[in-house]
Design a protein around this motif. Sequence first.
Motif, PDB file in Angstrom:
ATOM      1  N   GLU A   1      36.643  37.653  34.563  1.00 45.15           N
ATOM      2  CA  GLU A   1      37.680  38.402  35.278  1.00 45.15           C
ATOM      3  C   GLU A   1      37.818  39.836  34.787  1.00 45.15           C
ATOM      4  OE1 GLU A   1      41.372  36.221  36.624  1.00 45.15           O
ATOM      5  OE2 GLU A   1      40.514  34.767  35.212  1.00 45.15           O
TER       6      GLU A   1
ATOM      7  N   THR B   1      39.834  40.072  41.108  1.00 46.28           N
ATOM      8  CA  THR B   1      39.588  39.771  42.519  1.00 46.28           C
ATOM      9  C   THR B   1      38.214  40.305  42.893  1.00 46.28           C
ATOM     10  OG1 THR B   1      40.563  41.855  43.228  1.00 46.28           O
ATOM     11  CG2 THR B   1      42.028  39.944  43.172  1.00 46.28           C
TER      12      THR B   1
ATOM     13  N   SER C   1      35.893  41.197  46.648  1.00 46.38           N
ATOM     14  CA  SER C   1      35.846  41.171  48.114  1.00 46.38           C
ATOM     15  C   SER C   1      34.698  40.279  48.570  1.00 46.38           C
ATOM     16  CB  SER C   1      35.646  42.589  48.662  1.00 46.38           C
ATOM     17  OG  SER C   1      34.323  43.028  48.372  1.00 46.38           O
TER      18      SER C   1
ATOM     19  N   SER D   1      45.335  32.439  39.193  1.00 43.89           N
ATOM     20  CA  SER D   1      44.419  33.454  39.730  1.00 43.89           C
ATOM     21  C   SER D   1      42.977  33.169  39.315  1.00 43.89           C
ATOM     22  CB  SER D   1      44.850  34.865  39.325  1.00 43.89           C
ATOM     23  OG  SER D   1      44.804  35.008  37.926  1.00 43.89           O
TER      24      SER D   1
ATOM     25  N   THR E   1      35.028  40.981  37.473  1.00 43.57           N
ATOM     26  CA  THR E   1      35.538  41.054  38.847  1.00 43.57           C
ATOM     27  C   THR E   1      36.873  41.795  38.886  1.00 43.57           C
ATOM     28  OG1 THR E   1      36.835  39.031  38.721  1.00 43.57           O
ATOM     29  CG2 THR E   1      34.517  38.814  39.398  1.00 43.57           C
TER      30      THR E   1
ATOM     31  N   GLN F   1      36.432  30.778  44.921  1.00 40.50           N
ATOM     32  CA  GLN F   1      35.741  31.799  45.708  1.00 40.50           C
ATOM     33  C   GLN F   1      34.283  31.932  45.232  1.00 40.50           C
ATOM     34  OE1 GLN F   1      37.708  35.600  45.319  1.00 40.50           O
ATOM     35  NE2 GLN F   1      36.877  36.374  47.229  1.00 40.50           N
TER      36      GLN F   1
ATOM     37  N   LYS G   1      41.676  30.408  41.547  1.00 38.60           N
ATOM     38  CA  LYS G   1      41.440  30.928  42.897  1.00 38.60           C
ATOM     39  C   LYS G   1      40.098  31.667  42.929  1.00 38.60           C
ATOM     40  CE  LYS G   1      43.498  33.943  46.383  1.00 38.60           C
ATOM     41  NZ  LYS G   1      44.410  35.039  46.604  1.00 38.60           N
ATOM     42  N   LEU G   2      39.855  32.483  41.906  1.00 41.30           N
ATOM     43  CA  LEU G   2      38.596  33.206  41.809  1.00 41.30           C
ATOM     44  C   LEU G   2      37.428  32.232  41.640  1.00 41.30           C
ATOM     45  CD1 LEU G   2      36.992  35.850  41.584  1.00 41.30           C
ATOM     46  CD2 LEU G   2      37.564  35.885  39.148  1.00 41.30           C
TER      47      LEU G   2
END
Length: 120
Positions: free
Chosen positions: A11, A35, A37, A62, A32, A69, A65-66
Motif C-alpha cells: 500500500e 488505492t 485505478s 482498506s 499503490t 481488487q 478492499k485493495l
Amino acid sequence: MDELEKVMIVEGKSDKEKIESVLDEPVRIICTNGTISQLRLEELADELYDKDVYILVDADESGEKLRKQLKREFNEACHLHIDRAYKEVAAAPRHHVASVLLRANLNVHTIFLERKSRGV
C-alpha cells in the motif's frame, strides 16, 4: 527494462521501507498508495504477467478492499498476510514481517529470525 523476476505490491511507502529493511534479495516493490485505478491495474497486469507477484497489504478494511481488487487482476499472485493484531505492515515488528516473507520462500536477513530479534 526491469529484470527482477519478483515483484511485491504494497500500500504505502512506509510498508515498502519496512519490507526492504527485512528482505535479503532483490524484489521490486510497487506502492499503490492505498488505492489503484482500474487502468493502472490493467497496465500493471500486462507489465507483470511473467513475474512472480506477491501481495502484502494492511490487515484492515482498506487493505482487504485493495487485496480483492488485486486478486481479480493477479489471480496467480501469492497473497501474504500480516497478523491482524498489527493491522498495518509498517506497524508490524520486523521479525514478524520476516517470518511472513520467509513462509513465501523469500530471502530475509537472518538477524530478524533470531528469537524475537531482541526487539528489532
